[in-house]
Enzyme design. Structure first.
Site, PDB file in Angstrom:
ATOM      1  N   LYS A 258      -0.363   6.208  -6.528  1.00  0.00           N
ATOM      2  CA  LYS A 258       1.057   6.563  -6.581  1.00  0.00           C
ATOM      3  C   LYS A 258       1.279   7.720  -7.554  1.00  0.00           C
ATOM      4  O   LYS A 258       0.497   7.903  -8.480  1.00  0.00           O
ATOM      5  CB  LYS A 258       1.872   5.362  -7.094  1.00  0.00           C
ATOM      6  CG  LYS A 258       1.985   4.202  -6.124  1.00  0.00           C
ATOM      7  CD  LYS A 258       2.794   3.069  -6.737  1.00  0.00           C
ATOM      8  CE  LYS A 258       2.921   1.894  -5.781  1.00  0.00           C
ATOM      9  NZ  LYS A 258       3.719   2.153  -4.588  1.00  0.00           N
ATOM     10  N   ARG A 332       0.851  -6.616   1.875  1.00  0.00           N
ATOM     11  CA  ARG A 332       0.675  -7.291   3.167  1.00  0.00           C
ATOM     12  C   ARG A 332      -0.756  -7.809   3.311  1.00  0.00           C
ATOM     13  O   ARG A 332      -0.990  -8.800   4.004  1.00  0.00           O
ATOM     14  CB  ARG A 332       1.059  -6.327   4.307  1.00  0.00           C
ATOM     15  CG  ARG A 332       0.205  -5.107   4.416  1.00  0.00           C
ATOM     16  CD  ARG A 332       0.852  -3.982   5.229  1.00  0.00           C
ATOM     17  NE  ARG A 332       1.923  -3.308   4.470  1.00  0.00           N
ATOM     18  CZ  ARG A 332       2.651  -2.310   4.951  1.00  0.00           C
ATOM     19  NH1 ARG A 332       2.462  -1.871   6.192  1.00  0.00           N
ATOM     20  NH2 ARG A 332       3.565  -1.748   4.205  1.00  0.00           N
TER      21      ARG A 332
END
Ligand code: BES
Ligand code: MN
Ligand code: ZN
Length: 481
Positions: A258, A332
């Protein structure tokens, strides 16, 4: 915060602030009437006005509660929180709260409002001077029947304890709260009567949890799967309800790293797991008559020589293979194995997962609503009803079968990202592949786990504990007894 319920004629302690909650359009006489007449105070929700103290009081404030006809338990809770917020820095140690209607339920909810508003995470502030810290430590709520109010309070006190527990977990920095430390703090909840099992990487390897383990493989911190059980139903073998939380103790993005700006926020990427831990805390704390399971998938997502790469293929516990396109779509991957394990082992009535899953849900819904995705209309309706009752806003989102093509992979059964379009939806569709046949809902709480300066008086800036109240209410309303 110490809470007491007192009769209206009990003497107020010395040096106490008195907060008088009033309805919109009410009339006041004497010095208070004069102060109101000389101000813009009408009693509308959220207004406060300093008025002259009565004999023996250090301070008196009026707190607006809006229209009398619309005043309810949530109104009492918010008025009480506004009262605490108005005097918390006054230097006084006690608050006496006078409600315009003081039945036991409203008095107890007012006390809850003060408890929630008084939450503060300041354990690492060693140089903050005492005059900057809240001074009010004790609240007396005036109730017509103070014994009845006291009797109504314990389940709400248990809720406040649990929300604080969840907020603490979310507030802790990632150097302190890594997976094993998170698991240890949950293990301590056994003293409430919960059963807590902790699975490490060896056990998860044996179970074939290649999806969850791949996320943690770049971290020096060991991944953990925590199983929390509460058996409160009359029949100890009754089918449980189940909750699964994303617990990414820090999300750097991994090799798909990120940007630096705002990355510190990713300490709260375990807000789903914190909410599930908080829920189990309140169910045990109020001895809920239900069997419940909470499962936390705890990992740290780091870049490293051992980290997983974009393009890697992992095999989940379900047997389905996953092509990793972006290592930052890690939540996920954690939930895939946690959901499958939950369904296979516990065969629950339903599974609700909570996860700070996608930035896209913030784009869709803004900062107040979480997104609800579900394969079961009745479960979704129960969640939305509980959300409305607890002031934790939730909005149903679609799960269109056709969007599955966005996560088709050329070389594996599925890939872990589906492009920018409908990013929260394709994330939810991914999760759906790991629940075979159980009613299931996924709450994407990336939008609500952490609050910028908030307009809700019971939620101080920072960790919200979103989900604890909502799920506690849903269990209480629909699955107990
Ligand atoms: N933890 C983030 C989602 C998130 C973003 C939570 C902002 C709170 C605030 C999640 O793991 C993530 O990085 N999601 C990616 C998915 C993308 C790579 C498909 C995202 O939302 O950008
Ligand atoms: Mn991520
Ligand atoms: Zn994440």
């Amino acid at each position: 915060m110490e809470i007491e319920f007192v009769a209206s004629d009990a003497a107020a302690p010395a040096r106490s602030a008195v907060a008088q909650v009033v309805f919109e359009g009410g009339t006041h006489d004497g010095a208070i009437g004069q102060a109101v007449a000389a101000s813009r105070f009408t009693g509308a929700k959220g207004q406060t006005l300093e008025v002259p103290p009565q004999a023996g009081e250090a301070r008196r404030v009026l707190i607006g509660a809006g229209k009398a006809e619309a005043f309810d338990a949530m109104g009492a809770e918010h008025a009480a929180a506004n009262a605490f917020n108005a005097v918390k820095l006054s230097g006084l140690e006690s608050l006496r709260l006078i409600l315009p209607k003081a039945d036991a339920e409203l008095a107890a909810r007012a006390a809850l409002g003060v408890r929630l508003a008084a939450y503060r995470f300041d354990k690492y502030r060693t140089t903050e001077t005492a005059d900057k810290k809240p001074s009010v430590r004790r609240t007396e709520v005036v109730a017509a029947d103070s014994a009845a109010a006291l009797a109504a309070f314990p389940p709400l006190a248990a809720l406040a304890d649990a929300v604080s527990f969840a907020r603490d977990l979310v507030s802790e920095p990632a150097n302190i709260l890594y997976p094993a430390e998170f698991a240890r703090r949950v293990k301590d909840l056994e003293e409430l009567g919960l059963k807590v099992e902790i699975l490490g990487e060896a056990e998860m390897t044996d179970l074939g949890m290649g999806s969850l383990l791949g996320v943690g493989q770049g971290s020096v911190r060991e991944s953990q799967l925590v199983v929390i059980r509460w058996n409160g139903a009359a029949d100890p073998d009754a089918q449980p309800v189940a909750f699964v939380g994303k617990g990414v103790c820090f999300d750097t993005g991994g090799i798909s790293i990120k940007p630096a700006d705002g990355m510190e926020d990713m300490k709260w990427d375990m807000g789903g797991a914190a909410a599930v831990a908080g829920l189990m805390h309140v169910l045990a704390g109020r001895k809920a008559r239900v069997n419940a399971v909470g499962i936390l998938g705890l990992v740290e997502n780091m870049p490293d020589g051992a980290a997983q790469r974009p393009g890697d293929v992992v095999t989940s516990m379900s047997g389905q293979t996953i092509e990793i396109i972006n290592t930052d779509a890690e939540g996920r991957l954690v939930l895939a194995d946690a959901l499958w394990y939950c369904e296979q082992r516990f065969k629950p009535k339903f599974i609700v997962d909570l996860a700070t899953l996608t930035g896209a849900i913030i784009i869709s819904l803004g900062n107040d609503y979480a997104g609800c995705f579900s394969n079961d209309d009745a479960l979704a309706a129960n969640l939305l009803a509980a959300a409305g009752e607890t002031g934790e806003p939730l909005w149903r989102m679609p799960l269109p079968e056709a969007y599955n093509k966005q996560i088709d992979s050329m070389i594996a059964d599925v890939k872990n990202t589906g492009g920018r379009a409908g990013g929260s939806i394709t994330a939810a569709l991914f999760l759906q592949k790991f629940v075979k046949s159980t009613p299931w809902a996924h709450l994407d709480i990336a939008s609500t786990a952490w609050k910028k300066p908030s307009s809700v008086p019971t939620i101080p800036e920072g960790a919200t504990g979103y989900g604890v109240r909502l799920l506690n209410r849903m269990v209480e309303a629909k699955y107990e007894g």
